[in-house]
Design an enzyme around this catalytic site. Structure first.
Site, PDB file in Angstrom:
ATOM      1  N   GLY A  10      -1.194  53.911  20.649  1.00 63.00           N
ATOM      2  CA  GLY A  10      -1.697  53.353  21.913  1.00 63.00           C
ATOM      3  C   GLY A  10      -3.215  53.306  21.909  1.00 63.00           C
ATOM      4  O   GLY A  10      -3.872  53.661  20.925  1.00 63.00           O
ATOM      5  N   ASP A  31       4.752  57.301  17.219  1.00 65.67           N
ATOM      6  CA  ASP A  31       4.776  56.321  18.310  1.00 65.67           C
ATOM      7  C   ASP A  31       6.037  55.479  18.164  1.00 65.67           C
ATOM      8  O   ASP A  31       6.436  55.149  17.048  1.00 65.67           O
ATOM      9  CB  ASP A  31       3.531  55.416  18.234  1.00 65.67           C
ATOM     10  CG  ASP A  31       3.189  54.786  19.567  1.00 65.67           C
ATOM     11  OD1 ASP A  31       2.068  55.005  20.053  1.00 65.67           O
ATOM     12  OD2 ASP A  31       4.044  54.055  20.129  1.00 65.67           O
ATOM     13  N   ASN A  32       6.665  55.133  19.274  1.00 65.88           N
ATOM     14  CA  ASN A  32       7.855  54.265  19.169  1.00 65.88           C
ATOM     15  C   ASN A  32       7.496  52.794  19.344  1.00 65.88           C
ATOM     16  O   ASN A  32       8.367  51.936  19.319  1.00 65.88           O
ATOM     17  CB  ASN A  32       8.923  54.678  20.185  1.00 65.88           C
ATOM     18  CG  ASN A  32       8.496  54.390  21.610  1.00 65.88           C
ATOM     19  OD1 ASN A  32       7.317  54.119  21.863  1.00 65.88           O
ATOM     20  ND2 ASN A  32       9.419  54.444  22.543  1.00 65.88           N
ATOM     21  N   PHE A  34       6.654  51.186  21.930  1.00 67.23           N
ATOM     22  CA  PHE A  34       7.067  50.560  23.208  1.00 67.23           C
ATOM     23  C   PHE A  34       5.851  49.881  23.838  1.00 67.23           C
ATOM     24  O   PHE A  34       5.916  48.730  24.259  1.00 67.23           O
ATOM     25  CB  PHE A  34       7.664  51.628  24.142  1.00 67.23           C
ATOM     26  CG  PHE A  34       8.143  51.084  25.463  1.00 67.23           C
ATOM     27  CD1 PHE A  34       9.328  50.370  25.547  1.00 67.23           C
ATOM     28  CD2 PHE A  34       7.415  51.283  26.628  1.00 67.23           C
ATOM     29  CE1 PHE A  34       9.773  49.863  26.773  1.00 67.23           C
ATOM     30  CE2 PHE A  34       7.852  50.787  27.854  1.00 67.23           C
ATOM     31  CZ  PHE A  34       9.027  50.069  27.920  1.00 67.23           C
ATOM     32  N   ASP A  56      10.748  58.228  18.693  1.00 62.25           N
ATOM     33  CA  ASP A  56      10.735  58.310  20.148  1.00 62.25           C
ATOM     34  C   ASP A  56      10.840  59.769  20.585  1.00 62.25           C
ATOM     35  O   ASP A  56      11.779  60.465  20.185  1.00 62.25           O
ATOM     36  CB  ASP A  56      11.959  57.509  20.640  1.00 62.25           C
ATOM     37  CG  ASP A  56      11.942  57.295  22.120  1.00 62.25           C
ATOM     38  OD1 ASP A  56      11.448  58.178  22.850  1.00 62.25           O
ATOM     39  OD2 ASP A  56      12.434  56.243  22.549  1.00 62.25           O
ATOM     40  N   TYR A 158       6.370  56.734  37.315  1.00 62.13           N
ATOM     41  CA  TYR A 158       5.221  57.218  36.540  1.00 62.13           C
ATOM     42  C   TYR A 158       4.567  58.410  37.232  1.00 62.13           C
ATOM     43  O   TYR A 158       4.383  59.468  36.627  1.00 62.13           O
ATOM     44  CB  TYR A 158       4.216  56.077  36.370  1.00 62.13           C
ATOM     45  CG  TYR A 158       3.019  56.434  35.523  1.00 62.13           C
ATOM     46  CD1 TYR A 158       3.144  56.584  34.145  1.00 62.13           C
ATOM     47  CD2 TYR A 158       1.761  56.612  36.091  1.00 62.13           C
ATOM     48  CE1 TYR A 158       2.049  56.909  33.355  1.00 62.13           C
ATOM     49  CE2 TYR A 158       0.656  56.929  35.307  1.00 62.13           C
ATOM     50  CZ  TYR A 158       0.814  57.074  33.941  1.00 62.13           C
ATOM     51  OH  TYR A 158      -0.270  57.392  33.161  1.00 62.13           O
ATOM     52  N   LYS A 162       4.816  62.165  35.829  1.00 62.67           N
ATOM     53  CA  LYS A 162       3.634  62.914  35.370  1.00 62.67           C
ATOM     54  C   LYS A 162       3.499  64.224  36.131  1.00 62.67           C
ATOM     55  O   LYS A 162       3.002  65.211  35.594  1.00 62.67           O
ATOM     56  CB  LYS A 162       2.385  62.046  35.550  1.00 62.67           C
ATOM     57  CG  LYS A 162       2.278  60.917  34.532  1.00 62.67           C
ATOM     58  CD  LYS A 162       1.940  61.482  33.166  1.00 62.67           C
ATOM     59  CE  LYS A 162       1.648  60.408  32.151  1.00 62.67           C
ATOM     60  NZ  LYS A 162       1.283  60.968  30.838  1.00 62.67           N
TER      61      LYS A 162
END
Ligand code: UDP
Length: 325
Positions: A10, A31-32, A34, A56, A158, A162
């Protein structure tokens, strides 16, 4: 040191790995893809201290079996892992809303990552977010503020994800003596952002570069405080390495210079010669009206504050996007 970065492909992960490799650490990126980009994952392929594995964090067989193989390959048969950074979670509203269930599971996977950190007796830095403050009633937001978050709305997967991740960590820290740092990141921008991420800075710049309409969602007087990525990486690394074990946060890392969306697009337009027009679209539900970090705690604990002004950071980001779109 031997380091694992979850969410390594990312935007933040890529900048972090670049820094860690420049310090000659060994880095395993997970990292997957996505929201991470394969181009980012491949950037460091020539570096023998770097390895990437697609996987994942919500997939237990990956975390328990397959990841172990990669760990041994890069770090040796009896691996010692020093640091683990968890950045794995879709973070842009249009991206985390594609599969809200997955967004929630990604946050909960902090439990698996915590157990892994304990197994290796490593230190974990977890990236939480200013979104735990929701649409805030106090301004600026300090770490003691408990937030104003809707549990049932499009941002909840989200924001609440979190928040529960922070709670998982609190329990692992207090019950299992997990060595951990929880950072709450405020809006950040810079090179290696996905041009299609959907965030305001990447959208405005890419729209201007392509002579497309610049989309303002709702009121252009809403504010955000934009932090350049290098300042964030400095803060994260200082927090990980230069604070005592009993200080786990949460700690705000962001730039307290606050701008309206109007000021942001004006700066973008000042720096890009474009035919784009400003167009106004419907406001997203539960969108915070203003956001600015109180960074007194970071100043005190890390002796840190952001150095890069918005115009300077925007220029570097514009140059990056010119090279990729
Ligand atoms: N936004 C906008 N146009 C865009 C993308 C975002 O006006 O093309 C707005 C968005 O609705 C929000 C602000 O810009 O009010 C910041 O959005 P972003 O997704 O960058 O970050 P976040 O909402 O997570 O702070």
């Amino acid at each position: 040191m031997n380091i694992i970065v979850f969410g390594g492909a990312g935007f933040i992960g890529t900048n972090l790995i670049k820094r860690l490799l420049s310090e000659n650490h060994k880095v395993l990126s997970v990292d997957n893809l996505f929201t991470g980009q394969i181009e980012n994952a491949l950037l460091f392929n020539e570096n023998e201290n770097y390895s990437f594995i697609r996987g994942d964090i919500t997939d237990e067989s990956f975390m328990e079996v397959i990841l172990d193989i990669s760990i041994k390959k890069l770090f040796g048969e009896n691996p010692n892992i020093d640091e683990i950074y968890n950045l794995a979670c879709p973070a842009s509203p249009p991206k985390y809303q594609i599969d809200p269930f997955y967004t929630i599971y990604t946050s909960i996977a902090i439990d698996t990552i915590s157990k892994m950190t304990l197994k290796y007796n490593a230190k974990l830095l977890h990236t939480s977010t200013s979104e735990v403050y929701g649409d805030p009633e106090i301004h600026p937001q300090n770490e003691k503020y408990r937030g104003c978050v809707n549990t049932m709305g499009p941002r909840s997967c989200y924001d609440e994800g979190k928040r529960i991740a922070e709670t998982f960590l609190y329990e692992h820290i207090t019950k299992n003596k997990l060595k951990c740092k929880v950072v709450r990141i405020f809006n950040t921008y810079g090179p290696y952002m996905d041009p299609n991420d959907g965030r305001v800075v990447s959208n405005f710049i890419c729209q201007a570069l392509k002579n497309e309409d610049i989309t303002v969602y709702g009121d252009e007087n809403k504010t955000r405080s934009f932090q350049y990525i290098d300042d964030l990486i400095d803060g994260m690394i200082l927090f990980m390495r230069n604070t005592s074990d009993d200080f786990y946060g949460p700690l705000n890392i962001g730039n307290p210079d606050e701008f309206t969306l109007k000021e942001l697009y004006e700066l973008v337009l000042k720096n890009i010669d474009t035919k784009s027009n400003i167009v106004y679209k419907e406001e997203m539900k539960d969108d915070p009206k203003k956001r600015r970090p109180d960074i007194s705690l970071a100043k005190e604990k890390l002796n840190w504050e952001p150095k890069v002004k918005l115009n300077e950071g925007l220029l570097k980001t514009i140059n990056y996007f010119k090279s990729v779109i």
